[in-house]
Design a protein around this motif. Sequence first.
Motif, PDB file in Angstrom:
ATOM      1  N   SER A 108       0.825  -1.215   0.000  1.00 52.41           N
ATOM      2  CA  SER A 108       0.000   0.000   0.000  1.00 52.41           C
ATOM      3  C   SER A 108       0.855   1.259   0.000  1.00 52.41           C
ATOM      4  CB  SER A 108      -0.898   0.041   1.247  1.00 52.41           C
ATOM      5  OG  SER A 108      -1.731  -1.076   1.294  1.00 52.41           O
ATOM      6  N   HIS A 109       2.020   1.177   0.657  1.00 53.31           N
ATOM      7  CA  HIS A 109       2.878   2.349   0.774  1.00 53.31           C
ATOM      8  C   HIS A 109       3.510   2.710  -0.565  1.00 53.31           C
ATOM      9  CE1 HIS A 109       5.303   5.230   2.965  1.00 53.31           C
ATOM     10  NE2 HIS A 109       6.378   4.793   2.355  1.00 53.31           N
ATOM     11  N   VAL A 110       3.692   1.714  -1.403  1.00 55.35           N
ATOM     12  CA  VAL A 110       4.397   1.907  -2.670  1.00 55.35           C
ATOM     13  C   VAL A 110       3.410   2.117  -3.815  1.00 55.35           C
ATOM     14  CG1 VAL A 110       6.138   0.872  -4.172  1.00 55.35           C
ATOM     15  CG2 VAL A 110       6.242   0.468  -1.712  1.00 55.35           C
ATOM     16  N   ALA A 111       2.176   1.657  -3.642  1.00 50.33           N
ATOM     17  CA  ALA A 111       1.169   1.696  -4.714  1.00 50.33           C
ATOM     18  C   ALA A 111       0.951   3.102  -5.263  1.00 50.33           C
ATOM     19  CB  ALA A 111      -0.152   1.147  -4.182  1.00 50.33           C
ATOM     20  N   ALA A 112       0.553   3.165  -6.543  1.00 48.37           N
ATOM     21  CA  ALA A 112       0.294   4.454  -7.182  1.00 48.37           C
ATOM     22  C   ALA A 112      -1.134   4.934  -6.932  1.00 48.37           C
ATOM     23  CB  ALA A 112       0.541   4.355  -8.677  1.00 48.37           C
ATOM     24  N   GLY A 113      -2.072   4.003  -6.812  1.00 51.53           N
ATOM     25  CA  GLY A 113      -3.448   4.387  -6.510  1.00 51.53           C
ATOM     26  C   GLY A 113      -4.330   4.605  -7.720  1.00 51.53           C
ATOM     27  N   MET A 114      -3.965   4.012  -8.864  1.00 49.31           N
ATOM     28  CA  MET A 114      -4.857   4.120 -10.025  1.00 49.31           C
ATOM     29  C   MET A 114      -6.049   3.209  -9.831  1.00 49.31           C
ATOM     30  SD  MET A 114      -2.241   4.208 -13.160  1.00 49.31           S
ATOM     31  CE  MET A 114      -1.441   2.756 -12.512  1.00 49.31           C
ATOM     32  N   LEU A 115      -7.217   3.750 -10.134  1.00 46.48           N
ATOM     33  CA  LEU A 115      -8.451   2.970 -10.065  1.00 46.48           C
ATOM     34  C   LEU A 115      -8.857   2.746 -11.518  1.00 46.48           C
ATOM     35  CD1 LEU A 115     -10.065   5.155  -7.250  1.00 46.48           C
ATOM     36  CD2 LEU A 115      -8.642   3.101  -6.979  1.00 46.48           C
ATOM     37  N   SER A 116      -8.228   1.762 -12.158  1.00 46.36           N
ATOM     38  CA  SER A 116      -8.233   1.630 -13.619  1.00 46.36           C
ATOM     39  C   SER A 116      -8.784   0.309 -14.096  1.00 46.36           C
ATOM     40  CB  SER A 116      -6.786   1.740 -14.133  1.00 46.36           C
ATOM     41  OG  SER A 116      -6.342   3.055 -14.074  1.00 46.36           O
ATOM     42  N   PRO A 117     -10.078   0.096 -13.944  1.00 46.39           N
ATOM     43  CA  PRO A 117     -10.589  -1.192 -14.423  1.00 46.39           C
ATOM     44  C   PRO A 117     -10.494  -1.300 -15.937  1.00 46.39           C
ATOM     45  CG  PRO A 117     -12.399   0.256 -13.809  1.00 46.39           C
ATOM     46  CD  PRO A 117     -11.130   0.925 -13.359  1.00 46.39           C
ATOM     47  N   GLY A 172     -13.659   6.915 -16.880  1.00 46.02           N
ATOM     48  CA  GLY A 172     -14.035   6.356 -15.581  1.00 46.02           C
ATOM     49  C   GLY A 172     -12.877   5.798 -14.781  1.00 46.02           C
ATOM     50  N   ASP A 173     -11.658   5.871 -15.331  1.00 47.06           N
ATOM     51  CA  ASP A 173     -10.498   5.352 -14.604  1.00 47.06           C
ATOM     52  C   ASP A 173      -9.920   6.456 -13.719  1.00 47.06           C
ATOM     53  OD1 ASP A 173     -10.896   2.981 -15.912  1.00 47.06           O
ATOM     54  OD2 ASP A 173      -8.844   2.788 -16.659  1.00 47.06           O
ATOM     55  N   HIS A 174     -10.241   6.419 -12.442  1.00 47.95           N
ATOM     56  CA  HIS A 174      -9.909   7.485 -11.504  1.00 47.95           C
ATOM     57  C   HIS A 174      -8.635   7.181 -10.741  1.00 47.95           C
ATOM     58  CE1 HIS A 174     -14.518   8.347 -11.661  1.00 47.95           C
ATOM     59  NE2 HIS A 174     -13.880   8.758 -12.733  1.00 47.95           N
ATOM     60  N   GLN A 175      -8.384   7.938  -9.689  1.00 51.22           N
ATOM     61  CA  GLN A 175      -7.206   7.677  -8.860  1.00 51.22           C
ATOM     62  C   GLN A 175      -7.433   8.156  -7.444  1.00 51.22           C
ATOM     63  OE1 GLN A 175      -4.393  10.257  -7.890  1.00 51.22           O
ATOM     64  NE2 GLN A 175      -4.402  11.607  -9.683  1.00 51.22           N
ATOM     65  N   VAL A 176      -6.613   7.612  -6.527  1.00 52.41           N
ATOM     66  CA  VAL A 176      -6.666   7.974  -5.116  1.00 52.41           C
ATOM     67  C   VAL A 176      -5.225   7.907  -4.601  1.00 52.41           C
ATOM     68  CG1 VAL A 176      -6.979   5.596  -4.277  1.00 52.41           C
ATOM     69  CG2 VAL A 176      -7.946   7.489  -2.973  1.00 52.41           C
ATOM     70  N   ASP A 177      -4.942   8.614  -3.509  1.00 52.24           N
ATOM     71  CA  ASP A 177      -3.600   8.566  -2.921  1.00 52.24           C
ATOM     72  C   ASP A 177      -3.558   7.438  -1.887  1.00 52.24           C
ATOM     73  OD1 ASP A 177      -1.321   8.895  -1.348  1.00 52.24           O
ATOM     74  OD2 ASP A 177      -1.330  11.073  -1.604  1.00 52.24           O
ATOM     75  N   PRO A 178      -2.842   6.361  -2.157  1.00 53.25           N
ATOM     76  CA  PRO A 178      -2.887   5.189  -1.262  1.00 53.25           C
ATOM     77  C   PRO A 178      -2.381   5.478   0.148  1.00 53.25           C
ATOM     78  CG  PRO A 178      -1.901   4.616  -3.371  1.00 53.25           C
ATOM     79  CD  PRO A 178      -1.990   6.113  -3.327  1.00 53.25           C
ATOM     80  N   ARG A 179      -1.467   6.424   0.298  1.00 52.17           N
ATOM     81  CA  ARG A 179      -0.969   6.710   1.648  1.00 52.17           C
ATOM     82  C   ARG A 179      -2.025   7.447   2.466  1.00 52.17           C
ATOM     83  NH1 ARG A 179       5.387   8.117   0.117  1.00 52.17           N
ATOM     84  NH2 ARG A 179       5.759   6.061  -0.807  1.00 52.17           N
ATOM     85  N   ARG A 180      -2.745   8.354   1.805  1.00 54.79           N
ATOM     86  CA  ARG A 180      -3.868   8.997   2.486  1.00 54.79           C
ATOM     87  C   ARG A 180      -4.962   7.971   2.770  1.00 54.79           C
ATOM     88  NH1 ARG A 180      -4.623  14.856   1.274  1.00 54.79           N
ATOM     89  NH2 ARG A 180      -2.662  15.654   0.450  1.00 54.79           N
ATOM     90  N   LEU A 181      -5.158   7.051   1.837  1.00 55.43           N
ATOM     91  CA  LEU A 181      -6.159   6.004   2.024  1.00 55.43           C
ATOM     92  C   LEU A 181      -5.871   5.193   3.282  1.00 55.43           C
ATOM     93  CD1 LEU A 181      -8.509   4.160   1.048  1.00 55.43           C
ATOM     94  CD2 LEU A 181      -6.815   2.905  -0.315  1.00 55.43           C
ATOM     95  N   VAL A 182      -4.607   4.798   3.465  1.00 53.04           N
ATOM     96  CA  VAL A 182      -4.244   4.005   4.639  1.00 53.04           C
ATOM     97  C   VAL A 182      -4.477   4.806   5.915  1.00 53.04           C
ATOM     98  CG1 VAL A 182      -2.278   3.012   5.875  1.00 53.04           C
ATOM     99  CG2 VAL A 182      -2.683   2.403   3.480  1.00 53.04           C
ATOM    100  N   THR A 183      -4.081   6.079   5.889  1.00 47.40           N
ATOM    101  CA  THR A 183      -4.303   6.935   7.067  1.00 47.40           C
ATOM    102  C   THR A 183      -5.793   7.027   7.383  1.00 47.40           C
ATOM    103  OG1 THR A 183      -2.356   8.224   6.490  1.00 47.40           O
ATOM    104  CG2 THR A 183      -3.916   9.256   8.004  1.00 47.40           C
ATOM    105  N   ALA A 184      -6.602   7.214   6.341  1.00 49.41           N
ATOM    106  CA  ALA A 184      -8.046   7.346   6.535  1.00 49.41           C
ATOM    107  C   ALA A 184      -8.645   6.053   7.070  1.00 49.41           C
ATOM    108  CB  ALA A 184      -8.713   7.730   5.218  1.00 49.41           C
TER     109      ALA A 184
END
Lengths: 361, 361
Positions: A36-45, A143-155
């Motif tokens: 999770s720390h290294v992931a880019a966070g693409m939401l790309s189905p 429709g291929d979005h993105q999220v910040d995985p480090r913020r995701l983990v914190t949240a």
Amino acid sequence: MAVVGGGAVGLAVAWRCAARGLRVTVHDPAPGSGASHVAAGMLSPVAEAYFGERELTGLLVASAARWPAFAAELTAASGVDLGYRTEGTLVVGLTGDDLAEAQRLWSYQRDLGLPISPLRPSELRDREPALATRVRGGAVAPGDHQVDPRRLVTALRTAAERAGATLVTGAVRALSDLDARVTVVAAGCGAAALTGLPVRPVKGQILRLRAPDGGPPGFRHVVRGYADGEPVYLVPREDGEVVVGATVEERADTDVTAGAVLRLLRAAVDLVPELAEYELVEATAGLRPGTPDNAPIIGPLPGRPGVLVATGHHRHGIVLTPLTADLVTELVVAEPTAPATADPLLAPCTPERFAGQRRPG
Amino acid sequence: MAVVGGGAVGLAVAWRCAARGLRVTVHDPAPGSGASHVAAGMLSPVAEAYFGERELTGLLVASAARWPAFAAELTAASGVDLGYRTEGTLVVGLTGDDLAEAQRLWSYQRDLGLPISPLRPSELRDREPALATRVRGGAVAPGDHQVDPRRLVTALRTAAERAGATLVTGAVRALSDLDARVTVVAAGCGAAALTGLPVRPVKGQILRLRAPDGGPPGFRHVVRGYADGEPVYLVPREDGEVVVGATVEERADTDVTAGAVLRLLRAAVDLVPELAEYELVEATAGLRPGTPDNAPIIGPLPGRPGVLVATGHHRHGIVLTPLTADLVTELVVAEPTAPATADPLLAPCTPERFAGQRRPG
């Protein structure tokens, strides 16, 4: 219940289960420090829909569809901005050969009925003037979005703890050490040693750049490109970060190598020249949990009543987080020893498919 | 006496002066963290002899000649291995154009009577089989050696302290804050604010790679190359490190940029392909103290009795360390207010040459 692994998947399971009233303890020696720390966070189905992976594509589409509501709910529960962005993804080819390769894939994706539309070079540059003038063409997957995985983990951590989950900072050596009615193994590559399942590390090297002078990057879409045969993706964040990734290597070390950094930077700068002026903030390597068929492993562990598995997400851990958490939570809440009630989406993910390949756990 | 600055030059002055019986205090907020920490450690009077810098070349040659005895004495005094290596330097050109550029410079160097000899491509590869087969030709400068600057700083600090010098961890804001009969300003770029001399920061970005599996690098000479117009040097250490440097930028920040790392890695891997497999351990930027004529500033500060300056070493701080320390020590021991007795080598280095360019100190 116990959750082994405090990455995105483990914490999301913990949050969902704690919110359903279960007493949850998460065990991790260093929460959020794995893939999770290294992931880019693409939401790309769509852009991640590859030949021969139809069932996996179905999972990605189903989970991506849950992302908007999941992000809204998590932001409300945690008070943390996830860096969720919906500008969409541009797929581009630098040379004629690169474009031909990209076109072959997006034609396949369109044939599956997925939302991806070719753009003329002028349309491409209207959307992102920062693209190199050399770029020959591309397409948009809105429709291929993105999220910040480090913020995701914190949240997720905040939301899980607010819902009553407890985080124990420590490694679990064996499942028998845990005293819980239900255990969810969401330990990424570590699941192999705990369960005997055929999860292998797939190394990825990835860079983090930062736009000059504290400003945002000069482009807003996720850019997935082929540059002289090199696939690369560029993920711009509103806080100025640009993630450049990633290698896919059948290795288990986490060394950052000169050759990989060179390939990633060359492709990135060829596609978006202004990146040369960006600060190189971080070069890291992580280990994705890969499986023999590239699909995740989600479900009850055969022969181990009360043990559920949620691992093997390979390159798709972030996009698959909402779906995985929901499916696992349903299994836990329903009755962990009755897999027959499982969601049909879980069919391609069952641990049973590797029954013959399990090593002694 | 006080020394302001605990880099290679300041610590060498402190060691030499303390060994002569003086009470020495070195002031630095973070000793060894400036240009010395980033330096590659090439001792290259020949390959660094550039057009129009004849007097500077004389200084480099004189200081390089002192290096073998200096290294032996310092190793004995400190017990620290400096990583001093004498295999010499190869100058190489990747393409025909690169070779033409290299040849033009080494012809000039030979005309000055400096030891550099052209090699046939086969001779080049006999010496270093790790060089790319594309490399078109080169020359050898057998007297251009190398040292590890970080080991050098450790050794100098140990030797200075063993000789009785004291290290004070703290910044000096103004020379008037110091209560010493003699003060030596060896503060690199920091000398500008303390003395008003025209010392400016010249940014350099540099990489440190490491050979795989704990082994030594696959080549033993320092390699100075031109690769598609990009000058680069590769410094192999016995402990497995390879330094790849360096940019020369008229900037005062210490950001590491994607473009610089890309250029350095591309040139390095083009010249020695196996470097692609090396670990990228460090990417850093430092600030060299530059002067208007590229020569250092060594000698008494006009109008400030008891203040000596030793800065402005630009890209040559490590090779010039022995000579600078010796010259400054002679000035201190003789009589700091009688510059007329100075060594003739100091003539091109005198602070007086910038008398008209001093800002209020």
